[in-house]
Design an enzyme around this catalytic site. Structure first.
Site, PDB file in Angstrom:
ATOM      1  N   LYS A 263      56.365  31.843  36.640  1.00  0.00           N
ATOM      2  CA  LYS A 263      57.439  32.544  37.355  1.00  0.00           C
ATOM      3  C   LYS A 263      58.692  32.604  36.485  1.00  0.00           C
ATOM      4  O   LYS A 263      59.291  33.646  36.286  1.00  0.00           O
ATOM      5  CB  LYS A 263      57.734  31.855  38.694  1.00  0.00           C
TER       6      LYS A 263
ATOM      7  N   GLU B  10      55.032  23.100  29.798  1.00  0.00           N
ATOM      8  CA  GLU B  10      53.574  23.008  29.681  1.00  0.00           C
ATOM      9  C   GLU B  10      52.965  24.383  29.363  1.00  0.00           C
ATOM     10  O   GLU B  10      52.151  24.529  28.458  1.00  0.00           O
ATOM     11  CB  GLU B  10      52.973  22.491  31.000  1.00  0.00           C
TER      12      GLU B  10
ATOM     13  N   GLY C 163      57.014  29.782  43.808  1.00  0.00           N
ATOM     14  CA  GLY C 163      55.827  29.531  42.994  1.00  0.00           C
ATOM     15  C   GLY C 163      54.642  29.103  43.838  1.00  0.00           C
ATOM     16  O   GLY C 163      53.531  29.618  43.723  1.00  0.00           O
ATOM     17  N   ARG C 164      54.887  28.195  44.756  1.00  0.00           N
ATOM     18  CA  ARG C 164      53.799  27.653  45.565  1.00  0.00           C
ATOM     19  C   ARG C 164      53.374  28.625  46.668  1.00  0.00           C
ATOM     20  O   ARG C 164      52.479  28.337  47.449  1.00  0.00           O
ATOM     21  CB  ARG C 164      54.195  26.299  46.153  1.00  0.00           C
TER      22      ARG C 164
ATOM     23  N   GLU D  24      55.949  19.990  48.118  1.00  0.00           N
ATOM     24  CA  GLU D  24      57.084  20.525  47.360  1.00  0.00           C
ATOM     25  C   GLU D  24      58.007  21.306  48.296  1.00  0.00           C
ATOM     26  O   GLU D  24      59.192  21.489  48.025  1.00  0.00           O
ATOM     27  CB  GLU D  24      56.598  21.431  46.215  1.00  0.00           C
TER      28      GLU D  24
ATOM     29  N   HIS E 269      31.818   9.263  52.431  1.00  0.00           N
ATOM     30  CA  HIS E 269      31.272   8.116  51.685  1.00  0.00           C
ATOM     31  C   HIS E 269      32.337   7.497  50.784  1.00  0.00           C
ATOM     32  O   HIS E 269      32.014   6.734  49.871  1.00  0.00           O
ATOM     33  CB  HIS E 269      30.054   8.575  50.883  1.00  0.00           C
TER      34      HIS E 269
ATOM     35  N   LYS F 182      61.990  16.599  34.423  1.00  0.00           N
ATOM     36  CA  LYS F 182      61.836  17.573  33.329  1.00  0.00           C
ATOM     37  C   LYS F 182      62.968  17.402  32.305  1.00  0.00           C
ATOM     38  O   LYS F 182      62.734  17.403  31.094  1.00  0.00           O
ATOM     39  CB  LYS F 182      61.896  18.998  33.888  1.00  0.00           C
TER      40      LYS F 182
HETATM   41  O1  F6P Z   1      58.141  22.028  38.500  1.00  0.00           O
HETATM   42  C1  F6P Z   1      57.783  22.599  39.667  1.00  0.00           C
HETATM   43  C2  F6P Z   1      57.623  24.090  39.525  1.00  0.00           C
HETATM   44  O2  F6P Z   1      58.838  24.704  39.369  1.00  0.00           O
HETATM   45  C3  F6P Z   1      56.856  24.662  40.688  1.00  0.00           C
HETATM   46  O3  F6P Z   1      57.648  24.958  41.783  1.00  0.00           O
HETATM   47  C4  F6P Z   1      56.213  25.849  40.060  1.00  0.00           C
HETATM   48  O4  F6P Z   1      55.159  26.333  40.815  1.00  0.00           O
HETATM   49  C5  F6P Z   1      55.790  25.282  38.713  1.00  0.00           C
HETATM   50  O5  F6P Z   1      56.833  24.373  38.368  1.00  0.00           O
HETATM   51  C6  F6P Z   1      55.558  26.255  37.620  1.00  0.00           C
HETATM   52  O6  F6P Z   1      56.677  27.044  37.410  1.00  0.00           O
HETATM   53  P1  F6P Z   1      56.565  28.435  36.617  1.00  0.00           P
HETATM   54  O7  F6P Z   1      55.624  29.302  37.365  1.00  0.00           O
HETATM   55  O8  F6P Z   1      57.968  28.951  36.570  1.00  0.00           O
HETATM   56  O9  F6P Z   1      56.042  28.131  35.237  1.00  0.00           O
END
Ligand code: F6P
Length: 557
Positions: free
Chosen positions: A208, A214, A280-281, A366, A397, A521
């Site tokens: 987003k 990452e 995002g979620r 979140e 189980h 972060k």
């Molecule tokens: O760190 C949490 C977050 O901001 C989430 O809300 C989001 O889904 C995820 O990191 C990834 O963010 P992006 O889609 O901006 O890379």
């Protein structure tokens, strides 16, 4: 900015408090005394059948919960969301994931923009792209068709796509596979591309913000892997132009920040946008779902969106007393704020839904893991519970011992489908029937338990009678549908989105921001030089971090 109504100041809350003090649930008696209990507490919403009769609720309690919803103005806030008002106050944004699945032509103007037209313009672009990949019209730099699509993303840019891809595998194009890279642990990239052919692999960089450590790191790793592999195969030269040509055939992006996509070196023509009013979620049904659309095709993806929309319409138009997401959200408030539940289990009796609990963890936790209300004031009661779960029957189980006989109240949602994707038979035995028998049995055992007398009547030695007693009165919701289709998956996700919304409204919190993820972060960025050996930065760390980093550096080969 409106001040959230303090639910704890409401008459309904006081009534619920009084009720909780006296509360002595007895599902056996409630079923025996009210022959219409199941009928009254079973609801349909689109294709979903939802049985709440084994929840710890009765008519009076439901009346109080509905009164609470009135007092906190749940429907007003719901309508404000659908209308595009900036209910995400701390980010000053609308919350319009529901607009992603409105039918074409169902106009909605927000902040002066025709949201619907924009949504369908992007959808058409995604559909055209998906068709090109699926038909083989889109080829890699060597002219070969794409066989593997790798989504690179994390959080909402990963959990939704991988959950939905896994869930809808029966609908995917046989000759195409999707894989997912999310973790910055280099193992994730290494293992995911290990056996892939660069010439037939396409990457979707999904972010987003297009600023996530990452995702950008993994995207660069994959770009190097691609270029090194193509060069090693003699498919491209070592010049920049060749590299750009290869990236243009093997990389696309999804983001709200298309300027950053271009800066990364991906042609904006090969990028699919979405908007800041999509959290995002809450984004799997936006362009973030491109990998899914490629896998199952535009038609099925449209069914997926229509499923979401059907539950949106149910949530928007159904009176609260029959409104499934509202009722389930309110019942969760009862468990969390009055009966002390700290967790909620989601137990899908579907192997294809094995990633659903993880997906719901981000969606619910979140969203509602907040300590302040949307006006910045402190919350006045407990908020978001911990969601967790595993597919049935595996969980039986593993942790069902605790759900059945432990001391904690664990509300649980059981999800199952009448028709299996694989109607296998073990001789004359329909294996899905065995599976479903477990689904029905577990909620029954949790609801009605087994008394001491019943245990004794089975000839149990006296000394272990207590250990074999099941108290029952352990709450469950049973959610069923004819089959796990794209539409039904959309319905399930929208159901939990609106359950989450309902709880957040009662608690007066902004369910659509996530400031709590920032500090970790930021500190990670600050500590990177120390991990890399910068003594000056190391000296600024706390004693524990210094000691751990020193241990790491002493042991890192
Ligand atoms: O760190 C949490 C977050 O901001 C989430 O809300 C989001 O889904 C995820 O990191 C990834 O963010 P992006 O889609 O901006 O890379």
């Amino acid at each position: 900015m409106s001040t959230p109504i303090d639910a704890t100041d409401t008459e309904a809350w006081a009534n619920l408090g009084d009720r909780a003090e006296e509360f002595d649930p007895d599902l056996r008696a409630w079923f025996a005394d009210d022959g219409h209990r199941v009928e009254k507490l079973t609801f349909t919403a689109a294709d979903l059948l939802v049985d709440l009769s084994k929840e710890l609720v009765d008519d009076d309690l439901l009346r109080d919960l509905l009164a609470l919803a009135e007092e906190v103005k749940l429907t007003e806030r719901r309508d404000a969301m659908f209308a595009g008002q900036h209910i995400n106050v701390t980010e000053d944004r609308a919350v319009l994931h529901t607009a992603l699945r409105r039918p074409a032509g169902d106009r909605l103007e927000v902040d002066g923009a025709d949201v619907e037209a924009a949504v369908h313009e992007v959808l058409d672009k995604i559909y055209a792209f998906a068709d090109k990949i699926r038909s083989g019209a889109w080829t890699g730099v060597t002219g070969q068709r794409i066989r593997t699509v790798v989504n690179i993303g994390i959080g909402g840019s990963d959990l939704g796509p991988v959950m939905a891809y896994e869930a809808l595998k029966p609908y995917k194009l046989a000759e195409l596979e999707c894989r997912f890279i999310s973790n910055i642990d280099p193992t994730d990239t290494a293992e995911t591309v290990a056996d892939l052919d660069p010439a037939t692999t396409l990457f979707i960089v999904a972010s987003k913000t297009f600023g996530t450590l990452e995702t950008l790191t993994n995207a660069r790793l994959c770009r190097s892997w691609l270029l090194d592999g193509l060069r090693a195969a003699g498919a491209i030269g070592s010049d920049q132009e060749a590299a750009d040509g290869a990236v243009a055939r093997h990389f696309v992006a999804v983001s709200t920040a298309l300027d950053k996509v271009a800066a990364f070196g991906i042609d904006p023509e090969n990028a699919f946008g979405f908007w800041d009013w999509v959290g995002g979620r809450y984004s799997v049904d936006s362009a973030i779902g491109t990998s899914l659309c490629v896998a199952i095709g535009p038609e099925r993806f449209a069914e997926f969106l229509a499923g979401f929309h059907a539950i949106d319409e149910h949530f928007r138009n159904t009176e609260l007393a029959r409104n499934v997401p509202a009722l389930m959200g309110l019942i969760n408030v009862w468990y969390v704020n009055f009966l002390g539940a700290e967790t909620h289990a989601v137990l899908p009796y579907s192997q294809y839904l094995h990633r659903l609990p993880a997906y719901l963890q981000q969606l619910t936790m979140e969203s509602n893991g907040k300590g302040v209300r949307w006006d910045g004031s402190e919350v006045t009661t407990d908020t978001g519970e911990v969601y967790w779960g595993e597919p049935g029957t595996n969980g039986q189980h593993a942790f069902y011992q605790l759900i059945h006989q432990g001391t904690r109240l664990i509300p649980a949602d059981f999800i199952a489908f009448a028709n299996p994707a694989h109607p296998l038979r073990d001789g004359d035995v329909d294996v899905h029937e065995l599976f479903m028998a477990n689904f029905f049995a577990q909620t029954r055992a949790l609801a009605f338990g087994r008394s001491e007398d019943e245990v004794r009547a089975e000839g149990t030695p006296e000394n272990i009678v207590p250990a074999r007693v099941f108290t029952g009165n352990r709450p469950t919701a049973s959610i069923m549908a004819p089959e796990l289709t794209p539409a039904v998956l959309g319905q399930l996700i929208a159901l939990y989105e609106h359950i989450t919304f309902t709880q957040g409204t009662v608690w007066g919190i902004d369910s659509f921001d996530q400031w709590g993820v920032e500090l970790g972060k930021k500190l990670a960025q600050e500590v990177i030089p120390a991990v890399a050996g910068d003594a000056g930065v190391l000296a600024t760390q706390d004693a524990s971090s210094r000691s751990l980093i020193n241990y790491y550096r002493a042991n890192r080969r």
